[in-house]
Scaffold this motif. Structure first.
Motif: not given
Ligand code: LLP
Length: 386
Positions: A46-48, A67-69, A185-187, A189-191, A227-230, A265-267, A362-364
């Motif tokens: 989980y992307a903290v 957790a992804d920090c 390897l880590h990638f 691409i956006g959110s 991560g990135g799934l909307g 995954f880092e959602l 998220a991001y609030g």
């Protein structure tokens, strides 16, 4: 109670505040698990950064997620709220020495390294502790995503990651170091990505890179696709849970994993976005020449996404069902960009009505600021109102 909101209980606390529907959060986590359980080598961190409210973190750690920090502060928050160190991964272009040391001392799973100078520092700091740091390299795949420019990260022009072309050189450098072990390897691409084609493009890049590395007899244990799934900001009630089946199916279909390889995954947003709402009170309804304003007691300090990314958040009047009228919903901050939404239809607003600004999990709360000497909003969950 309107919809799933305990509005009578809301009246007992001061506004504005964040409300997290933990039942929906648990259902969302179950939906993710029912997909990832199909593949023993899929792991979700989980992307903290999306939401570090301790009550939210606890629900997620209790469900068994990693957790992804992106900072020492996030590593501390993850550890304090039940995430085991071996399930914590740590990314970020600018890791300070104390943050690297914290990761080393805690024994986190691995560092997502974004440059050669950073690799050198991790090697030195691990050496001083007599440890070997596990490292993954964040690769900039130069893949665009159909999302807002401010939240695209995988293009060559962005500051993130190491160029794909430099990959072999970097791996060779790591191989010559005694206190780092290169494992993956880590990638990312956006959110807020809703087009699966963007993730297919990433899979294709990862496949190319793996083929290229294999020609040099290099194989990695882990692939981390970020991560990135909307989420559906326009239909929070109709689509409360993102289509995780489609998302994971895309990776399963398009990514050529080697035998034994683990996929990480880092959602963030997709996990917590829909379960959170910002609850705010109407202070005044102001009639202007061409429009009317609903002036509320929360502002861009509490939820900055509309001002920063022109993001849309659905708003509901929880207090009444009177016929709808059109409002600009604005906050009290001394900035013209302190607008949640323009020309939006809401059940007629009166002073004292409670509004829910939806899809704000998220991001609030985590991006709230004290600008104008405002207090930070509190966060409550379903359990706080039983
Ligand atoms: N992994 C990495 C390396 C990231 O940079 C991010 C987000 C994530 C995972 C999680 O991405 P998600 O699954 O949440 O899309 N504040 C912006 C979003 C910034 C995203 C930053 N990185 C917003 O409010 O839209």
């Amino acid at each position: 109670m309107k919809g799933s909101f305990p509005i009578d209980k809301f009246r007992t606390v001061a506004t504005p505040f964040y409300y997290y529907d933990t039942e929906l959060l648990r259902q969302t986590l179950d939906a993710i698990k029912s997909e990832t359980d199909k593949h023993s080598n899929y792991h979700v961190h989980y992307a903290v950064k999306a939401n570090a409210n301790p009550k939210v973190l606890r629900v997620i750690s209790q469900a068994g997620f990693g957790a992804d920090c992106v900072s020492g502060g996030e590593i501390k928050a993850a550890l304090e709220n039940g995430f085991p160190a071996h399930k914590i991964v740590y990314a970020g272009v600018g890791k300070s020495d104390w943050e690297i040391n914290l990761g080393l001392d805690a024994g986190i799973a691995y560092f997502n390294v974004e440059s050669i100078p950073e690799l050198e520092v991790i090697n030195e700091l691990a050496k001083a502790k007599g440890k070997i740091a596990k490292v993954s390299f964040r690769i900039n795949p130069n893949v665009g995503a159909h999302t807002h420019a401010n939240i695209t990260t995988g293009l060559a022009e962005n500051k993130f990651g190491i160029d794909m072309a430099d990959m072999e050189k970097v791996i060779e450098i790591a191989a010559g170091m005694n206190h780092v072990e290169f494992i993956g390897l880590h990638f990312h691409i956006g959110s807020q990505i809703l087009e699966m084609g963007d993730f297919v493009a990433l899979c294709n890049r990862v496949n190319e890179l793996q083929d290229q590395l294999e020609r040099h007899h290099i194989q990695v244990q882990n692939i981390n696709v970020g991560g990135g799934l909307g989420i559906d900001y326009h239909h929070p009630n109709e689509v409360p849970i993102p289509s995780f089946d489609e998302y994971f199916r895309t990776y399963h279909k398009h990514l050529n994993l080697r035998p034994g390889q683990q996929l990480h995954f880092e959602l963030g947003r997709a996990v917590v976005g829909q379960c959170g709402s910002l609850i705010t009170k109407v202070l005044y309804v102001k009639q202007a020449t061409y429009k009317q304003f609903a002036i509320v007691d929360s502002g861009m300090t509490d939820l900055i996404r509309p001002a920063l990314y022109q993001a849309f958040h659905c708003i509901e009047n929880l207090s009444n069902d009177e016929p709808k009228e059109t409002y600009d919903v604005v906050g009290p901050i001394c900035e013209s960009s302190d607008v949640f939404v323009k020309a939006f239809d809401l059940n007629r607003c009166h002073r004292g009505d409670l509004l829910a600004i939806r899809s704000a999990g998220a991001y609030g709360e985590i991006m709230a600021s004290g600008y104008n000497c405002r207090e930070l909003p509190k966060g409550y969950t379903t359990e706080d109102f039983v």
